[in-house]
Design an enzyme around this catalytic site. Structure first.
Site, mmCIF file in Angstrom:
data_model
loop_
_atom_site.group_PDB
_atom_site.id
_atom_site.type_symbol
_atom_site.label_atom_id
_atom_site.label_comp_id
_atom_site.label_asym_id
_atom_site.label_seq_id
_atom_site.Cartn_x
_atom_site.Cartn_y
_atom_site.Cartn_z
ATOM 1 N N TRP A 68 -6.836 -16.850 62.319
ATOM 2 C CA TRP A 68 -6.997 -15.650 61.584
ATOM 3 C C TRP A 68 -5.890 -14.827 61.469
ATOM 4 O O TRP A 68 -5.191 -14.769 62.535
ATOM 5 C CB TRP A 68 -8.476 -14.980 62.328
ATOM 6 C CG TRP A 68 -8.624 -13.620 61.693
ATOM 7 C CD1 TRP A 68 -8.967 -13.430 60.495
ATOM 8 C CD2 TRP A 68 -9.127 -12.464 62.709
ATOM 9 N NE1 TRP A 68 -9.496 -12.084 60.417
ATOM 10 C CE2 TRP A 68 -9.320 -11.286 61.889
ATOM 11 C CE3 TRP A 68 -8.893 -12.130 63.952
ATOM 12 C CZ2 TRP A 68 -9.874 -10.120 62.190
ATOM 13 C CZ3 TRP A 68 -9.191 -10.945 64.470
ATOM 14 C CH2 TRP A 68 -9.763 -10.042 63.554
ATOM 15 N N ASP A 149 -12.087 -16.835 71.257
ATOM 16 C CA ASP A 149 -12.564 -15.822 70.367
ATOM 17 C C ASP A 149 -13.951 -16.247 69.528
ATOM 18 O O ASP A 149 -13.538 -17.297 68.863
ATOM 19 C CB ASP A 149 -11.239 -15.572 69.214
ATOM 20 C CG ASP A 149 -11.518 -14.562 68.373
ATOM 21 O OD1 ASP A 149 -12.728 -13.726 68.282
ATOM 22 O OD2 ASP A 149 -10.928 -14.370 67.366
ATOM 23 N N LYS A 185 -20.747 -10.443 62.473
ATOM 24 C CA LYS A 185 -21.374 -11.300 61.622
ATOM 25 C C LYS A 185 -22.779 -11.602 61.897
ATOM 26 O O LYS A 185 -23.717 -11.583 61.121
ATOM 27 C CB LYS A 185 -20.787 -12.524 61.371
ATOM 28 C CG LYS A 185 -19.104 -12.513 61.576
ATOM 29 C CD LYS A 185 -18.562 -11.860 60.220
ATOM 30 C CE LYS A 185 -17.146 -11.093 60.204
ATOM 31 N NZ LYS A 185 -16.281 -11.524 60.899
HETATM 32 N N1 PMP Z 1 -11.942 -13.436 65.096
HETATM 33 C C1 PMP Z 1 -12.037 -14.059 64.105
HETATM 34 C C2 PMP Z 1 -11.750 -15.467 63.950
HETATM 35 C C3 PMP Z 1 -12.599 -13.428 62.899
HETATM 36 O O1 PMP Z 1 -12.534 -14.220 61.834
HETATM 37 C C4 PMP Z 1 -13.006 -12.034 62.885
HETATM 38 C C5 PMP Z 1 -13.457 -11.497 61.524
HETATM 39 N N2 PMP Z 1 -12.787 -11.640 60.348
HETATM 40 C C6 PMP Z 1 -12.690 -11.397 64.099
HETATM 41 C C7 PMP Z 1 -12.303 -11.959 65.285
HETATM 42 C C8 PMP Z 1 -13.106 -9.824 64.206
HETATM 43 O O2 PMP Z 1 -13.946 -9.323 63.607
HETATM 44 P P1 PMP Z 1 -14.545 -7.802 63.806
HETATM 45 O O3 PMP Z 1 -13.409 -7.085 64.617
HETATM 46 O O4 PMP Z 1 -15.031 -7.217 62.585
HETATM 47 O O5 PMP Z 1 -15.758 -8.361 64.969
#
Ligand code: PMP
Length: 336
Positions: A68, A149, A185
């Site tokens: 990411w 993560d 999500k």
């Molecule tokens: N880690 C990964 C791999 C992700 O794809 C995302 C969202 N695109 C996140 C962390 C963090 O998203 P958020 O801060 O919206 O929870």
């Protein structure tokens, strides 16, 4: 509208870590998990970055290639040195397991390593449970420290327990892991910024100390996390009926994504494409790394008004029964 404590809602943290580590996790029961509510998954990664910069200034973070894109920025801004290691093999559009393991072995001892717990973003390529076991053994041998993560728990298989298998394998092997969780999500709480950072410790005293240190980092960044998302997650996870309903909805969401993968592949084949598209159904989670070139992406955009990132990643969640055929035809056109 009162302030939350610096570590956020204790109820929320307790439900969040049970989802990641298991309802009956002995580590949780014995007070070996320090958990802090975070500004979603991004905030959890950043807090961890600041924490390790402060306490392990000489240790770098290994990141899979690709990862990411924000991971690079998050750890850079936290002054953590990052090193990219092999992960994805463009030739097979699958995992470069050999390269991944070789690079872990070649990395300095005691490095931090970021793993995507499931549904790797952007590739949709995850190790199998057997491969996770081998990875766990290498990480142990190198005394490396894993950060999982987990932004998509439930999105890979539809089952939140199965999607936590990577973490559970590492826990069984006795690793002291850190976990970043996001409810953006899997509960659709994107804008509420609700997540959790947890760290496995040696004993309850260390838990108090680690939580205290992470809280201090949070204190200087934003003082207290927001309350509404934590209340919503706690409400769902603390009610057996709502929790069952949520499990069902997560499964429904994952099943729809899986069926769209099959539909896209069969529509490409029906359109006459002779290219191998098995990776569309082999990869899992929300994203698919189509393997098309940046020039082919540009043609999709300019000639067909289909928009995706230039690395060829599409979000399967954006496909539905009404647009899958058009997408397949356009993909076939630009890859002929
Ligand atoms: N880690 C990964 C791999 C992700 O794809 C995302 C969202 N695109 C996140 C962390 C963090 O998203 P958020 O801060 O919206 O929870």
């Amino acid at each position: 509208m009162e302030y939350s404590p610096m570590a956020g809602s204790a109820d929320f943290n307790s439900h969040a870590i049970k989802l990641a580590y298991g309802e009956d996790s002995p580590l949780i029961k014995d007070g070996h998990v320090a958990a802090v509510q975070t500004l979603s998954g991004t905030g959890a990664c950043r807090l961890f970055g600041d924490f390790i910069h402060q306490y392990y200034p000489d240790s770098g973070m290994l990141l899979p290639t690709p990862t990411w894109s924000n991971h690079l920025g998050i750890f850079k801004d936290a002054n953590v040195k990052t090193t990219n290691i092999r992960y994805y093999d463009p030739k097979t559009k699958g995992l470069d397991f050999k390269g991944f393991v070789e690079d872990l072995k070649a990395a300095p001892k005691k490095s931090f390593v970021l793993f995507h717990a499931c549904a790797h973003n952007p590739t949709g390529v995850d190790p199998t449970p057997e491969q996770w076991k081998e990875i766990s053994a290498v990480v142990k041998e190198k005394q490396q420290y894993p950060l999982f993560d987990m932004a998509y728990q439930g999105f890979a298989s539809g089952d939140t327990e199965r999607d936590a298998a990577s973490i559970r394998i590492f826990l069984e092997d006795g690793h002291q892991v850190a976990v970043s969780q996001s409810f953006a999500k899997n509960m659709g709480l994107y804008g509420q910024r609700i997540g959790c950072l947890s760290v496995v410790t040696e004993n309850p005293q260390e838990t108090t100390a680690v939580r205290g240190q992470i809280q201090l980092v949070a204190r200087k960044q934003y003082s207290n996390p927001p309350i509404h998302g934590a209340l919503l997650v706690t409400r769902v996870l603390s009610s057996p009926d709502l929790k069952q309903l949520w499990y069902k909805e997560v499964q429904g969401m994952a099943d729809r994504i899986i069926s769209m993968r099959h539909s896209l592949r069969s529509n490409l084949e029906a359109a006459g494409s002779k290219l191998p598209w098995n990776h569309i159904t082999d990869q899992i989670g929300m994203f698919c790394f189509t393997g098309i070139t940046p020039e082919q992406v540009d043609r999709l955009t300019h000639e067909h008004h289909i928009y995706l990132t230039r690395n060829g990643r599409i979000s399967i969640a954006g496909i539905n029964t009404g647009n899958v055929e058009r997408l397949a035809h356009a993909l076939h056109e630009v890859t002929k």
